[in-house]
Scaffold this active site. Structure first.
Site, PDB file in Angstrom:
ATOM      1  N   GLU A 104      23.552   1.577 -47.794  1.00 19.10           N
ATOM      2  CA  GLU A 104      23.907   0.460 -48.684  1.00 19.10           C
ATOM      3  C   GLU A 104      25.160   0.689 -49.542  1.00 19.10           C
ATOM      4  OE1 GLU A 104      20.326  -0.431 -50.881  1.00 19.10           O
ATOM      5  OE2 GLU A 104      19.238  -0.980 -49.073  1.00 19.10           O
ATOM      6  N   GLU A 135      14.545  -1.244 -40.336  1.00 21.03           N
ATOM      7  CA  GLU A 135      13.510  -1.531 -41.357  1.00 21.03           C
ATOM      8  C   GLU A 135      12.950  -2.936 -41.152  1.00 21.03           C
ATOM      9  OE1 GLU A 135      15.010  -0.666 -45.310  1.00 21.03           O
ATOM     10  OE2 GLU A 135      16.083   1.116 -44.614  1.00 21.03           O
TER      11      GLU A 135
HETATM   12  C1  XIL Z   1      11.625   0.506 -50.261  1.00 15.11           C
HETATM   13  C2  XIL Z   1      10.193   1.034 -50.100  1.00 15.11           C
HETATM   14  O1  XIL Z   1       9.582   0.349 -49.028  1.00 15.11           O
HETATM   15  C3  XIL Z   1       9.410   0.834 -51.373  1.00 15.11           C
HETATM   16  O2  XIL Z   1       8.131   1.471 -51.286  1.00 15.11           O
HETATM   17  C4  XIL Z   1      10.185   1.410 -52.580  1.00 15.11           C
HETATM   18  O3  XIL Z   1       9.503   1.102 -53.763  1.00 15.11           O
HETATM   19  C5  XIL Z   1      11.591   0.836 -52.631  1.00 15.11           C
HETATM   20  O4  XIL Z   1      12.250   1.070 -51.393  1.00 15.11           O
HETATM   21  N1  XIL Z   1      16.133  -0.679 -48.134  1.00 15.11           N
HETATM   22  C6  XIL Z   1      15.866   0.646 -47.865  1.00 15.11           C
HETATM   23  C7  XIL Z   1      14.488   1.178 -48.064  1.00 15.11           C
HETATM   24  O5  XIL Z   1      16.745   1.352 -47.347  1.00 15.11           O
HETATM   25  O6  XIL Z   1      14.490   2.531 -48.434  1.00 15.11           O
HETATM   26  C8  XIL Z   1      13.727   0.359 -49.081  1.00 15.11           C
HETATM   27  O7  XIL Z   1      12.373   0.851 -49.112  1.00 15.11           O
HETATM   28  C9  XIL Z   1      13.781  -1.110 -48.736  1.00 15.11           C
HETATM   29  C10 XIL Z   1      15.202  -1.612 -48.723  1.00 15.11           C
END
Ligand code: XIL
Length: 371
Positions: A155, A260
């Site tokens: 990011e 994701e």
């Molecule tokens: C999220 C997790 O799923 C949560 O449990 C945590 O509280 C916050 O992060 N982008 C990413 C992930 O790269 O690491 C994030 O995961 C969601 C958005």
């Protein structure tokens, strides 16, 4: 008597063959159905890494052949103090992947969110440079030859494709990006290195991401792939933008992974977009329309959306290395608490009772009908 015997025979044949169909259905899995296409992964919570729930564990092992740690490899957990790493859970995560012969993805080395508090206090470029070198080298070397791919930077881009004003950009300028990739490659020359982001299938951010990948390459960094997080909605983004992204990124000579994947079925707060974990909005019952059960009509829409996305993935399977869901089942999804706390969302292929949803069937069925 003879008629009775014959009909009994017919009945038992019918019962047996329906049992077989049932057994065959139970034997089917995401990872087996897609084994010649790409890895099918899931994010694991700390409890899942520790195998605390036997039913969840057998579902994970049966359905998935790639894993990402949902949180425990992030800097605030793995490197909580300047001189202290905590590898207890990350070691378990690696052991879990090895035991089950899974592809192991490391998430994530350099990210402005979920940073340890001590990192937020880093004052100048010398200190930041030293932090990056020590952090990346220690973690990547420790799991050299064990982790199969890393999100080196997560990011780093704004929605318009410019560089995010993170603590890393602030202290080191844009050179931190190529340096991060160089440091990771030096620690494990064979591991695949990825840049990962959300909304990077959208035109402006995608253009920025392509420019960034070219810069990393031009600066002598090794980058093997791009991760599109894919925190998507029922009607957004369009398949056209997803397809353009697959084509444009792979034209750079790198792999494309969907890292994701989840599909929110809930309304969005106004002014909300993307997947910035720091965004928060106030709750309102209208924003949580299905607290008990997802209506069949929406269940169907979700199944159709998943089918169209996976159809596209299959069309470009030669360019796609991995598709990872952000969680095993709806009950554990981060989307129940983000961007509004305490909602009930239904973004994955298994429900909170670990049962396959219509969306699961639609993804499996794509492989059962001729392409
Ligand atoms: C999220 C997790 O799923 C949560 O449990 C945590 O509280 C916050 O992060 N982008 C990413 C992930 O790269 O690491 C994030 O995961 C969601 C958005």
């Amino acid at each position: 008597m003879k008629i009775l015997k014959n009909s009994l025979l017919l009945l038992s044949v019918a019962v047996l063959s329906s049992c077989n169909v049932q057994k065959e259905k139970e034997a089917v899995s995401l990872k087996d159905s897609y084994k010649n296409d790409f890895y099918i992964g899931t994010a694991l919570s700390a409890d899942q890494i520790e195998e605390k729930n036997a039913k969840e564990d057998s579902l994970i092992v049966k359905q998935f052949n790639a894993i990402t740690a949902e949180n425990i490899m992030k800097s605030m957990y793995v490197h909580p103090e300047k001189d202290k790493y905590d590898f207890a859970l990350t070691d378990k995560f690696i052991a879990y992947g090895k035991k089950n012969k899974m592809f192991i993805h490391g998430h994530t080395l350099i990210w402005h969110s979920q940073l340890a508090p001590w990192m937020q206090k880093i004052k100048d470029s010398t200190e930041m440079k030293a932090f990056m070198k020590e952090h990346i080298t220690t973690i990547v070397s420790k799991y050299k030859g064990q982790v199969d791919s890393w999100d080196v930077v997560n990011e780093a881009l704004n929605e318009d494709g410019t560089l995010r004003k993170s603590i890393f950009l602030d202290k080191l300028g844009e050179k931190y990006l190529v340096d991060a990739f160089k440091l990771a490659a030096a620690a494990d020359p064979k591991v695949d290195l990825y840049y990962n982001d959300y909304n990077n299938e959208e035109p402006a951010k995608r253009a920025g991401n392509i420019a960034l990948i070219k810069k990393i390459k031009a600066g002598g960094g090794k980058i093997d792939g791009v991760g599109i997080q894919a925190h998507w909605k029922l009607a957004y983004p369009s398949l056209e933008e997803i397809e353009k992204s697959i084509l444009e990124y792979s034209a750079l000579g790198i792999k494309v992974a969907f890292t994701e994947l989840d599909i929110s079925v809930l309304p969005n707060p106004k002014d909300f977009s993307g997947a910035d974990v720091n965004q928060k909005f106030e709750g309102d019952p209208k924003m949580n329309p299905y607290p008990e059960k997802l209506p069949d009509s929406v269940q169907l829409k979700l199944a159709e959306r998943y089918a169209s996305i996976f159809k596209l993935f299959l069309k470009h399977k030669d360019k796609i290395s991995r598709v990872t869901f952000w969680g095993v089942h709806d009950g554990q999804s981060w989307l129940n608490d983000w961007p509004i706390k305490g909602r009930t969302n239904y973004p994955l292929l298994f429900d909170k009772n670990l049962q396959p949803k219509k969306a699961y069937n639609s993804v499996i069925q794509l492989k059962e009908t001729k392409q």
